[in-house]
Design an enzyme around this catalytic site. Structure first.
Site, PDB file in Angstrom:
ATOM      1  CG  ASP A  30      -2.090   0.932   1.094  1.00  8.64           C
ATOM      2  OD1 ASP A  30      -3.227   0.440   1.008  1.00  8.64           O
ATOM      3  OD2 ASP A  30      -1.871   2.167   1.057  1.00  8.64           O
ATOM      4  CG  ASN A  86     -11.939  -0.822   4.357  1.00 13.27           C
ATOM      5  OD1 ASN A  86     -12.250  -1.259   5.456  1.00 13.27           O
ATOM      6  ND2 ASN A  86     -10.812  -0.152   4.148  1.00 13.27           N
ATOM      7  CD  GLN A  93     -14.923  -0.977  -2.182  1.00 17.24           C
ATOM      8  OE1 GLN A  93     -16.072  -1.261  -1.823  1.00 17.24           O
ATOM      9  NE2 GLN A  93     -14.327  -1.562  -3.200  1.00 17.24           N
ATOM     10  CG  HIS A  99      -8.739  -3.143  -2.049  1.00 14.16           C
ATOM     11  ND1 HIS A  99      -9.728  -2.485  -2.749  1.00 14.16           N
ATOM     12  CD2 HIS A  99      -8.552  -2.429  -0.917  1.00 14.16           C
ATOM     13  CE1 HIS A  99     -10.105  -1.423  -2.080  1.00 14.16           C
ATOM     14  NE2 HIS A  99      -9.414  -1.348  -0.954  1.00 14.16           N
ATOM     15  CG  HIS A 101      -6.896  -3.007   3.361  1.00 11.25           C
ATOM     16  ND1 HIS A 101      -6.137  -1.876   3.131  1.00 11.25           N
ATOM     17  CD2 HIS A 101      -8.118  -2.755   2.843  1.00 11.25           C
ATOM     18  CE1 HIS A 101      -6.881  -0.977   2.503  1.00 11.25           C
ATOM     19  NE2 HIS A 101      -8.091  -1.482   2.310  1.00 11.25           N
TER      20      HIS A 101
HETATM   21  P1  AMP Z   1      -9.851   1.268   0.610  1.00  9.20           P
HETATM   22  O1  AMP Z   1      -9.941   2.577   1.339  1.00  9.20           O
HETATM   23  O2  AMP Z   1     -10.205   0.082   1.421  1.00  9.20           O
HETATM   24  O3  AMP Z   1     -10.590   1.337  -0.713  1.00  9.20           O
HETATM   25  O4  AMP Z   1      -8.292   1.074   0.298  1.00  9.20           O
HETATM   26  C1  AMP Z   1      -7.648   1.609  -0.804  1.00  9.20           C
HETATM   27  C2  AMP Z   1      -6.188   1.536  -0.498  1.00  9.20           C
HETATM   28  O5  AMP Z   1      -5.463   1.684  -1.697  1.00  9.20           O
HETATM   29  C3  AMP Z   1      -5.681   2.636   0.449  1.00  9.20           C
HETATM   30  O6  AMP Z   1      -5.068   2.033   1.583  1.00  9.20           O
HETATM   31  C4  AMP Z   1      -4.668   3.405  -0.412  1.00  9.20           C
HETATM   32  O7  AMP Z   1      -3.569   3.862   0.332  1.00  9.20           O
HETATM   33  C5  AMP Z   1      -4.282   2.369  -1.432  1.00  9.20           C
HETATM   34  N1  AMP Z   1      -3.824   2.865  -2.714  1.00  9.20           N
HETATM   35  C6  AMP Z   1      -4.430   3.744  -3.522  1.00  9.20           C
HETATM   36  N2  AMP Z   1      -3.724   3.922  -4.652  1.00  9.20           N
HETATM   37  C7  AMP Z   1      -2.641   3.103  -4.551  1.00  9.20           C
HETATM   38  C8  AMP Z   1      -1.525   2.827  -5.403  1.00  9.20           C
HETATM   39  N3  AMP Z   1      -1.381   3.409  -6.600  1.00  9.20           N
HETATM   40  N4  AMP Z   1      -0.598   1.927  -4.970  1.00  9.20           N
HETATM   41  C9  AMP Z   1      -0.734   1.341  -3.771  1.00  9.20           C
HETATM   42  N5  AMP Z   1      -1.754   1.550  -2.937  1.00  9.20           N
HETATM   43  C10 AMP Z   1      -2.694   2.434  -3.311  1.00  9.20           C
END
Ligand code: AMP
Ligand code: ZN
Length: 113
Positions: A30, A86, A93, A99, A101
């Protein structure tokens, strides 16, 4: 799917720090880690969220879950970890591509925020 950032990551259109990859899933670190180790595991197939999982995804979803321990081992999570999916607005989300985590290397708290 066009305009999906995690599809772009799965297709290598944008870079990521990959922890594990095979033909069905990708695990990458992440960008804004919420724990010393914070990896996202995604299906390469675009599924928007847990709310969008179909019967045809049964095997893929099971596959993701059976791979968690392997990814955890690869990134050094030898003392437990937390897995979070999420979902939707109340689930906070932000990226609409399912995804998992995978967080660890610190003690988690409960209840989650
Ligand atoms: P969510 O809030 O559960 O949808 O999680 C999305 C996650 O994606 C967050 O923890 C972000 O930090 C992560 N994220 C968004 N863009 C990227 C990226 N390009 N590379 C790695 N992680 C990312
Ligand atoms: Zn996608």
């Amino acid at each position: 799917m066009a305009d999906c950032i995690f599809c772009m990551i799965a297709n290598k259109d944008i870079p990521s720090n990959i922890a594990y990859e095979d033909d069905k899933i990708l695990a990458f670190h992440d960008l804004e880690p919420q724990a010393p180790v914070h990896v996202l595991i995604i299906p390469k197939k675009h599924i928007a969220s847990l709310d969008d999982v179909q019967n045809e995804d049964l095997e893929l979803m099971g596959y993701i879950m059976t791979k968690v321990k392997e990814v955890a081992e690869k990134v050094g999570l030898d003392n437990g970890y937390r897995v979070v999916i999420n979902t939707g607005e109340d689930g906070m989300q932000t990226v609409k591509h399912l995804h998992v985590h995978l967080l660890g290397k610190r003690k988690m708290t409960w209840p989650p925020g």
